[in-house]
Design a protein around this motif. Structure first.
Motif, PDB file in Angstrom:
ATOM      1  N   ASP A  53     -66.477  21.511  12.653  1.00  0.00           N
ATOM      2  CA  ASP A  53     -66.152  22.666  13.483  1.00  0.00           C
ATOM      3  C   ASP A  53     -65.170  23.612  12.795  1.00  0.00           C
ATOM      4  N   THR A  54     -64.657  23.206  11.646  1.00  0.00           N
ATOM      5  CA  THR A  54     -63.722  24.045  10.909  1.00  0.00           C
ATOM      6  C   THR A  54     -64.382  25.353  10.499  1.00  0.00           C
ATOM      7  N   ALA A  55     -63.756  26.466  10.879  1.00  0.00           N
ATOM      8  CA  ALA A  55     -64.306  27.789  10.599  1.00  0.00           C
ATOM      9  C   ALA A  55     -63.336  28.847  11.101  1.00  0.00           C
ATOM     10  N   VAL A  56     -63.633  30.092  10.755  1.00  0.00           N
ATOM     11  CA  VAL A  56     -62.977  31.212  11.419  1.00  0.00           C
ATOM     12  C   VAL A  56     -63.816  31.552  12.650  1.00  0.00           C
ATOM     13  N   TYR A  57     -63.180  31.613  13.791  1.00  0.00           N
ATOM     14  CA  TYR A  57     -63.867  31.890  15.046  1.00  0.00           C
ATOM     15  C   TYR A  57     -63.622  33.343  15.444  1.00  0.00           C
ATOM     16  N   TYR A  58     -64.715  34.030  15.739  1.00  0.00           N
ATOM     17  CA  TYR A  58     -64.660  35.444  16.081  1.00  0.00           C
ATOM     18  C   TYR A  58     -65.149  35.668  17.512  1.00  0.00           C
ATOM     19  N   CYS A  59     -64.496  36.567  18.187  1.00  0.00           N
ATOM     20  CA  CYS A  59     -64.940  37.023  19.492  1.00  0.00           C
ATOM     21  C   CYS A  59     -65.808  38.268  19.293  1.00  0.00           C
ATOM     22  N   ARG A  60     -66.839  38.381  20.109  1.00  0.00           N
ATOM     23  CA  ARG A  60     -67.751  39.518  19.997  1.00  0.00           C
ATOM     24  C   ARG A  60     -68.090  40.048  21.382  1.00  0.00           C
ATOM     25  N   ALA A  61     -68.198  41.366  21.481  1.00  0.00           N
ATOM     26  CA  ALA A  61     -68.614  42.022  22.717  1.00  0.00           C
ATOM     27  C   ALA A  61     -69.891  42.811  22.466  1.00  0.00           C
ATOM     28  N   ASP A  62     -70.895  42.586  23.308  1.00  0.00           N
ATOM     29  CA  ASP A  62     -72.135  43.362  23.282  1.00  0.00           C
ATOM     30  C   ASP A  62     -72.164  44.289  24.486  1.00  0.00           C
ATOM     31  N   TYR A  63     -72.860  45.418  24.333  1.00  0.00           N
ATOM     32  CA  TYR A  63     -72.800  46.477  25.332  1.00  0.00           C
ATOM     33  C   TYR A  63     -74.133  46.694  26.025  1.00  0.00           C
ATOM     34  N   PHE A  64     -74.068  47.279  27.221  1.00  0.00           N
ATOM     35  CA  PHE A  64     -75.267  47.549  28.012  1.00  0.00           C
ATOM     36  C   PHE A  64     -76.202  48.530  27.328  1.00  0.00           C
ATOM     37  N   LEU A  65     -75.695  49.513  26.623  1.00  0.00           N
ATOM     38  CA  LEU A  65     -76.525  50.604  26.120  1.00  0.00           C
ATOM     39  C   LEU A  65     -76.979  50.395  24.682  1.00  0.00           C
ATOM     40  N   GLY A  66     -76.895  49.162  24.184  1.00  0.00           N
ATOM     41  CA  GLY A  66     -77.439  48.871  22.869  1.00  0.00           C
ATOM     42  C   GLY A  66     -76.603  49.348  21.707  1.00  0.00           C
ATOM     43  N   ARG A  67     -75.343  49.669  21.951  1.00  0.00           N
ATOM     44  CA  ARG A  67     -74.460  50.049  20.851  1.00  0.00           C
ATOM     45  C   ARG A  67     -74.216  48.847  19.957  1.00  0.00           C
ATOM     46  N   LEU A  68     -73.749  49.116  18.755  1.00  0.00           N
ATOM     47  CA  LEU A  68     -73.367  48.020  17.866  1.00  0.00           C
ATOM     48  C   LEU A  68     -72.238  47.220  18.503  1.00  0.00           C
ATOM     49  N   PRO A  69     -72.260  45.895  18.349  1.00  0.00           N
ATOM     50  CA  PRO A  69     -71.222  45.069  18.973  1.00  0.00           C
ATOM     51  C   PRO A  69     -69.858  45.280  18.336  1.00  0.00           C
ATOM     52  N   SER A  70     -68.838  44.881  19.074  1.00  0.00           N
ATOM     53  CA  SER A  70     -67.469  44.902  18.570  1.00  0.00           C
ATOM     54  C   SER A  70     -67.044  43.483  18.238  1.00  0.00           C
ATOM     55  N   TRP A  71     -66.208  43.360  17.212  1.00  0.00           N
ATOM     56  CA  TRP A  71     -65.721  42.061  16.770  1.00  0.00           C
ATOM     57  C   TRP A  71     -64.193  42.033  16.779  1.00  0.00           C
ATOM     58  N   GLY A  72     -63.668  40.851  17.045  1.00  0.00           N
ATOM     59  CA  GLY A  72     -62.249  40.635  16.859  1.00  0.00           C
ATOM     60  C   GLY A  72     -61.945  40.332  15.404  1.00  0.00           C
ATOM     61  N   GLN A  73     -60.667  40.097  15.122  1.00  0.00           N
ATOM     62  CA  GLN A  73     -60.260  39.886  13.735  1.00  0.00           C
ATOM     63  C   GLN A  73     -60.457  38.447  13.282  1.00  0.00           C
ATOM     64  N   GLY A  74     -60.700  37.543  14.220  1.00  0.00           N
ATOM     65  CA  GLY A  74     -60.941  36.142  13.884  1.00  0.00           C
ATOM     66  C   GLY A  74     -59.689  35.295  13.970  1.00  0.00           C
ATOM     67  N   THR A  75     -59.895  34.025  14.262  1.00  0.00           N
ATOM     68  CA  THR A  75     -58.801  33.062  14.301  1.00  0.00           C
ATOM     69  C   THR A  75     -59.277  31.764  13.635  1.00  0.00           C
ATOM     70  N   GLN A  76     -58.441  31.214  12.780  1.00  0.00           N
ATOM     71  CA  GLN A  76     -58.822  30.033  12.004  1.00  0.00           C
ATOM     72  C   GLN A  76     -58.677  28.771  12.842  1.00  0.00           C
ATOM     73  N   VAL A  77     -59.718  27.950  12.800  1.00  0.00           N
ATOM     74  CA  VAL A  77     -59.679  26.610  13.394  1.00  0.00           C
ATOM     75  C   VAL A  77     -59.953  25.614  12.281  1.00  0.00           C
ATOM     76  N   THR A  78     -59.029  24.689  12.108  1.00  0.00           N
ATOM     77  CA  THR A  78     -59.178  23.670  11.081  1.00  0.00           C
ATOM     78  C   THR A  78     -59.064  22.294  11.724  1.00  0.00           C
ATOM     79  N   VAL A  79     -60.088  21.473  11.514  1.00  0.00           N
ATOM     80  CA  VAL A  79     -60.114  20.124  12.083  1.00  0.00           C
ATOM     81  C   VAL A  79     -60.040  19.128  10.935  1.00  0.00           C
ATOM     82  N   SER A  80     -58.996  18.333  10.931  1.00  0.00           N
ATOM     83  CA  SER A  80     -58.805  17.352   9.860  1.00  0.00           C
ATOM     84  C   SER A  80     -59.416  16.014  10.262  1.00  0.00           C
ATOM     85  N   SER A  81     -59.902  15.294   9.262  1.00  0.00           N
ATOM     86  CA  SER A  81     -60.543  13.990   9.534  1.00  0.00           C
ATOM     87  C   SER A  81     -59.533  12.871   9.511  1.00  0.00           C
TER      88      SER A  81
END
Length: 117
Positions: free
Chosen positions: A89-117
């Motif tokens: 599951d380790t990755a940069v996680y991004y939030c995304r918003a999609d719109y009603f009128l088919g515009r290009l989606p918006s993205w957040g800047q991302g947040t790092q998630v690191t899972v150690s074994s």
């Protein structure tokens, strides 16, 4: 335009939990779907979970039963509760918003998630 700010990432041991938040501001009423995506080093960005304005959810097979997406009624904030985390599951996680009128989606800047074994 909508601005998205993620928070809640960090380092956790395998089996642990994290809760990500995505705060939206701006023309929130134009958003139809919000979602979480992730990108590991050297890999493409993949969908993790999405939630519609009506509350319908969808999940990647790899996270079903472990992750839960939720939102407040106005879609001001979307959450991703991540339980039973695995090293893969380790990755940069991004939030995304999609719109009603088919515009290009918006993205957040991302947040790092690191899972150690």
């Amino acid at each position: 335009q909508v601005q998205l700010v993620e928070s809640g990432g960090g380092l956790v041991q395998a089996g642990g939990s994290l809760r990500l938040s995505c705060a939206a501001s701006g023309r929130i009423s134009s958003i139809s779907v919000m979602g979480w995506y992730r990108q590991a080093p050297g890999k493409q960005r993949d969908m993790v979970a999405t939630i519609t304005r009506a509350g319908s959810t969808s999940y990647a097979d790899s996270v079903k039963g472990r992750f839960t997406i939720s939102r407040d009624n106005a879609l001001n904030t979307v959450y991703l509760q991540m339980n039973s985390l695995k090293p893969e599951d380790t990755a940069v996680y991004y939030c995304r918003a999609d719109y009603f009128l088919g515009r290009l989606p918006s993205w957040g800047q991302g947040t790092q998630v690191t899972v150690s074994s």
